[in-house]
Design a protein around this motif. Structure first.
Motif, short mmCIF file in Angstrom:
data_model
loop_
_atom_site.label_atom_id
_atom_site.label_comp_id
_atom_site.label_asym_id
_atom_site.label_seq_id
_atom_site.Cartn_x
_atom_site.Cartn_y
_atom_site.Cartn_z
N UNK A 1 47.33 40.20 18.35
CA UNK A 1 48.44 41.04 18.79
C UNK A 1 49.56 40.28 19.48
N UNK A 2 49.53 38.96 19.45
CA UNK A 2 50.61 38.18 20.02
C UNK A 2 50.66 38.24 21.53
N UNK A 3 51.85 37.95 22.08
CA UNK A 3 52.01 37.95 23.53
C UNK A 3 51.68 39.29 24.17
N UNK A 4 52.04 40.43 23.57
CA UNK A 4 51.65 41.73 24.16
C UNK A 4 50.14 41.89 24.29
N UNK A 5 49.39 41.33 23.33
CA UNK A 5 47.93 41.42 23.40
C UNK A 5 47.36 40.66 24.57
N UNK A 6 47.91 39.47 24.83
CA UNK A 6 47.46 38.67 25.96
C UNK A 6 47.85 39.35 27.27
N UNK A 7 49.06 39.90 27.33
CA UNK A 7 49.50 40.61 28.54
C UNK A 7 48.61 41.81 28.82
N UNK A 8 48.23 42.52 27.77
CA UNK A 8 47.35 43.68 27.93
C UNK A 8 46.00 43.26 28.50
N UNK A 9 45.48 42.14 28.01
CA UNK A 9 44.20 41.64 28.51
C UNK A 9 44.28 41.34 30.00
N UNK A 10 45.30 40.62 30.43
CA UNK A 10 45.45 40.28 31.84
C UNK A 10 45.72 41.52 32.69
N UNK A 11 46.47 42.46 32.14
CA UNK A 11 46.77 43.68 32.89
C UNK A 11 45.51 44.47 33.18
N UNK A 12 44.60 44.53 32.21
CA UNK A 12 43.36 45.27 32.42
C UNK A 12 42.40 44.54 33.36
#
Length: 281
Positions: free
Chosen positions: A60-71
């Motif tokens: 999912x690109x950068x949004x996927x990594x951001x989502x992981x860290x956000x959770x």
């Protein structure tokens, strides 16, 4: 290459997680052991986290990594879940160990100075003992996709078995195998049963807290902390694995029955950072 990884993210997630950890354990903890320092084993524990970051980025690109860290910092989940993770888990663990024959007779009350170090001990275990580096991968990346493909219960059992398999090289380390059942069929079977029953509890918490990786980290940390705590409180039952597994197995069965096997999963929701959950024919 990216397209191939994107088609089978679960497969490649496990390949990366296992490859990193097994390589480190075999080379630096078995063949050429590093000095016995506090963070000696920590680099190997990064396998699940690294794999989750890499695969989230590929899927999912950068949004996927951001989502992981956000959770990983998703803390608005309700006080009851914090109470369960920080108080309920240790109490269940202590009660199970106290039920071991001879354990109560060996009870050793800790000194106040020791009690005051417990929060520090907990945080250290959380940071460098596995929870922080494992849960973003197991629960953050793999679990949503396993649930999406096989359902919450079967997906959780699969993840529990994979979690146990990820630890296998450690059985060739006396310092680790001694406190985890030893190199025997019964020892490995009990450990696998533990990871499966713990996984049921972790899935239940994860699903009911909106996919909070933070809560999975806290539950995992409480389990590890309780293992060390009960060893100090009840020396006669130190390193007993069977009693906690039975206690958590009972809890897991109750959760499965009460939720009818759904474990709080809402199947209409796609996996975070999302598609595909598995390869498309």
């Amino acid at each position: 290459m990216s397209a191939a990884l994107r088609r089978q993210p679960l497969l490649w997630y496990f390949v990366l997680a296992f490859a990193w950890t097994w390589a480190f354990v075999i080379v630096f903890l078995i063949l050429f052991p590093l000095p016995d320092i506090l963070v000696r084993t920590t680099p190997g524990d990064f396998g699940p986290l690294i794999a989750a970051i890499v695969m989230s980025g590929i899927v999912a690109g950068r949004p996927g990594v951001k989502s992981l860290f956000r959770r990983m910092v998703q803390w608005r989940v309700g006080l009851l879940w914090y109470a369960f993770a920080l108080i309920g888990i240790p109490l269940l663990y202590i009660a199970s160990i106290a039920a071991v024959p001879g354990a109560l007779g060996s009870f050793k009350a800790p000194e106040l100075s020791t009690v005051l170090t417990y929060p520090v001990f907990y945080i250290v275990l959380l940071a460098i003992g596995g929870p922080l580096t494992e849960e973003p991968g197991w629960r953050g990346f793999a679990l949503p996709r396993l649930q999406q493909r096989w359902g919450p219960l079967v997906g959780t059992v699969i993840l529990g078995l994979m979690w146990a398999a990820w630890h296998l090289p450690n059985y060739f380390r006396p310092d680790w195998s001694t406190v985890n059942g030893g190199v025997s069929f019964s020892g490995i079977a009990v450990f696998a049963a533990a990871t499966v029953t713990f996984s049921v509890v972790l899935t239940w918490v994860y699903n009911h807290t909106g996919g909070s990786i933070l809560m999975a980290i806290l539950v995992h940390a409480s389990i590890n902390f309780s293992q060390g705590l009960t060893g100090d409180l009840f020396p006669a039952a130190k390193d007993n694995e069977v009693a906690p597994v039975i206690a958590f197995a009972v809890l897991a069965v109750v959760i499965v029955v009460k939720t009818r096997g759904r474990l709080g999963y809402r199947g209409s929701e796609p996996a975070p950072t999302a598609q595909p959950a598995y390869s498309v024919p």
